[in-house]
Design an enzyme around this catalytic site. Structure first.
Site, PDB file in Angstrom:
ATOM      1  N   GLN A  81      -4.798  -1.216   9.496  1.00  0.00           N
ATOM      2  CA  GLN A  81      -4.717  -2.653   8.814  1.00  0.00           C
ATOM      3  C   GLN A  81      -5.440  -3.543  10.043  1.00  0.00           C
ATOM      4  O   GLN A  81      -5.006  -3.619  11.069  1.00  0.00           O
ATOM      5  CB  GLN A  81      -3.297  -3.002   8.624  1.00  0.00           C
ATOM      6  CG  GLN A  81      -3.100  -4.260   7.942  1.00  0.00           C
ATOM      7  CD  GLN A  81      -3.817  -4.355   6.524  1.00  0.00           C
ATOM      8  OE1 GLN A  81      -3.619  -3.481   5.617  1.00  0.00           O
ATOM      9  NE2 GLN A  81      -4.403  -5.340   6.214  1.00  0.00           N
ATOM     10  N   ASP A 107     -10.900   3.424   4.081  1.00  0.00           N
ATOM     11  CA  ASP A 107     -11.429   1.794   4.111  1.00  0.00           C
ATOM     12  C   ASP A 107     -13.237   1.696   3.803  1.00  0.00           C
ATOM     13  O   ASP A 107     -13.554   0.809   3.530  1.00  0.00           O
ATOM     14  CB  ASP A 107     -10.848   1.179   5.192  1.00  0.00           C
ATOM     15  CG  ASP A 107      -9.855   0.220   4.963  1.00  0.00           C
ATOM     16  OD1 ASP A 107      -9.687  -0.134   3.539  1.00  0.00           O
ATOM     17  OD2 ASP A 107      -9.203  -0.365   5.882  1.00  0.00           O
ATOM     18  N   LYS A 154       0.731  -1.274  -0.070  1.00  0.00           N
ATOM     19  CA  LYS A 154      -0.115  -0.047  -0.005  1.00  0.00           C
ATOM     20  C   LYS A 154       0.640   1.224   0.078  1.00  0.00           C
ATOM     21  O   LYS A 154       0.590   2.103  -0.608  1.00  0.00           O
ATOM     22  CB  LYS A 154      -1.007  -0.043   1.263  1.00  0.00           C
ATOM     23  CG  LYS A 154      -2.173  -0.976   1.145  1.00  0.00           C
ATOM     24  CD  LYS A 154      -2.749  -1.319   2.360  1.00  0.00           C
ATOM     25  CE  LYS A 154      -3.832  -2.384   1.952  1.00  0.00           C
ATOM     26  NZ  LYS A 154      -4.563  -2.819   3.174  1.00  0.00           N
TER      27      LYS A 154
END
Ligand SMILES: NC(=O)c1ccc[n+]([C@@H]2O[C@H](COP(=O)([O-])OP(=O)(O)OC[C@H]3O[C@@H](n4cnc5c(N)ncnc54)[C@H](OP(=O)(O)O)[C@@H]3O)[C@@H](O)[C@H]2O)c1
Length: 295
Positions: free
Chosen positions: A99, A122, A55
């Site tokens: 994460q 997200d 990422k």
């Protein structure tokens, strides 16, 4: 019947990343901000380390700023919440991603809901989930967004199609079902207690598999000509004793029945990070009063 078309998610994602890089460059040239993405990892889960590294790398390649925070496995929930609060107030950070999974001591919902909804790239924060449910404008979770882009590219208009989403997680199945509903599909959301799963799948023009069960969707579960999106990423032992990645669909069986199918790897996987970059660009524009669609 002819063999299914293989949907090349890797190529699609590469094009999308290139398109985003161009938009970022135009944004900066026009005096706009450099979009910034903060990625927070707690602990040393090897798969999460690979995901967060990729990422960060792809963020920089798209011309954005990457802020990587690797915290020790002993980090407390309070410490993590304090970092989220700091990032919420940092004007150089337009997107925040924590994460998952987090160590079991930490409540993931408490952390996700502490992220400023405008920076929740997200799309897991309750505010963004609520907007997805009610049809409002918000951040959309990256993996389902990537699946939707591949579906539209393959099928065009999805209106009226019968879609079955197999798996009801908050990160894939539920938002996927809501996105398909938004596209006017007739949606069935199936899970481990669904009766006659094979029969339900066989009725679907669009079949999305997101169970984490290697090869569970067999060829004879698929309607002839259906479009199959395989979200599963499962590591199994291959015949040669080495490990390999497979999806939730028995790919070789599906090839002779489906109209189009995503492979694993090289299907949905690469779309997730590309959509994360897309969301970060959108977030940066919105936070500085710039219309993202103007690029
Ligand atoms: N490509 C990507 O970037 C990406 C991103 C995220 C996830 N994934 C992959 O997608 C898969 C799903 O991830 P997830 O996070 O959504 O998984 P998850 O949270 O474990 O959810 C799995 C879902 O599948 C259902 N399920 C499990 N076994 C089943 C069975 N035998 N029959 C019917 N339904 C069954 C579960 O039903 P219940 O709710 O009834 O338990 C649950 O709703 C995993 O392989 C994951 O690695 C890929």
């Amino acid at each position: 019947m002819a063999e299914a078309t293989i949907i090349d998610g890797k190529a699609f994602a590469a094009n999308l990343r290139a398109e985003i890089a161009q938009k970022v460059s135009a944004l900066k040239e026009g005096g706009g901000p450099t979009p910034g993405l903060a990625v927070v990892l707690v602990g040393e889960n090897p798969a999460s380390q690979i995901y967060t590294r990729n990422k960060a790398k792809q963020t920089v390649e798209a011309g954005m700023q990457s802020f990587k925070h690797d915290l020790s496995a002993e980090t407390s929930q309070e410490e993590l919440l304090a970092l989220v609060d700091k990032l919420n107030h940092d004007p150089a950070v337009h997107g925040i991603l924590v994460q998952l999974p987090l160590p079991s001591r930490i409540d993931p919902n408490a952390v996700i809901d502490a992220i400023d909804p405008a920076k929740d790239v997200d799309g897991f924060n309750v505010t963004n989930v609520g907007r997805l449910v009610t049809g409002g404008k918000g951040m959309v979770p990256c993996t389902p967004l990537g699946c939707l882009m591949l579906l539209k590219d393959t099928l065009g208009d999805l209106k009226g199609k019968r879609a079955l989403v197999l798996g009801r997680s908050n990160i894939v199945g539920k938002p996927m079902a809501l996105l398909l509903l938004r596209e006017h599909c007739t949606v069935t959301l199936a899970h481990s207690r669904t009766q006659d799963l094979a029969g339900e799948c066989r009725r679907a023009d669009i079949l999305i598999a997101a169970t984490g069960q290697p090869g569970m969707v067999r060829g004879d579960w698929i309607k002839e000509g259906a479009t199959v999106i395989d979200v599963g990423i499962n590591r199994i032992e291959a015949a040669n004793g080495k490990s390999k990645l497979v999806g939730d669909v028995a790919f070789d069986e599906a090839l002779s029945v489906a109209g189009a199918i995503t492979p694993v790897p090289g299907g949905v996987g690469p779309m997730t990070i590309a959509c994360l970059l897309k969301n970060t660009f959108t977030a940066a524009c919105q936070q500085t009063g710039i219309e993202p669609e103007s690029f």
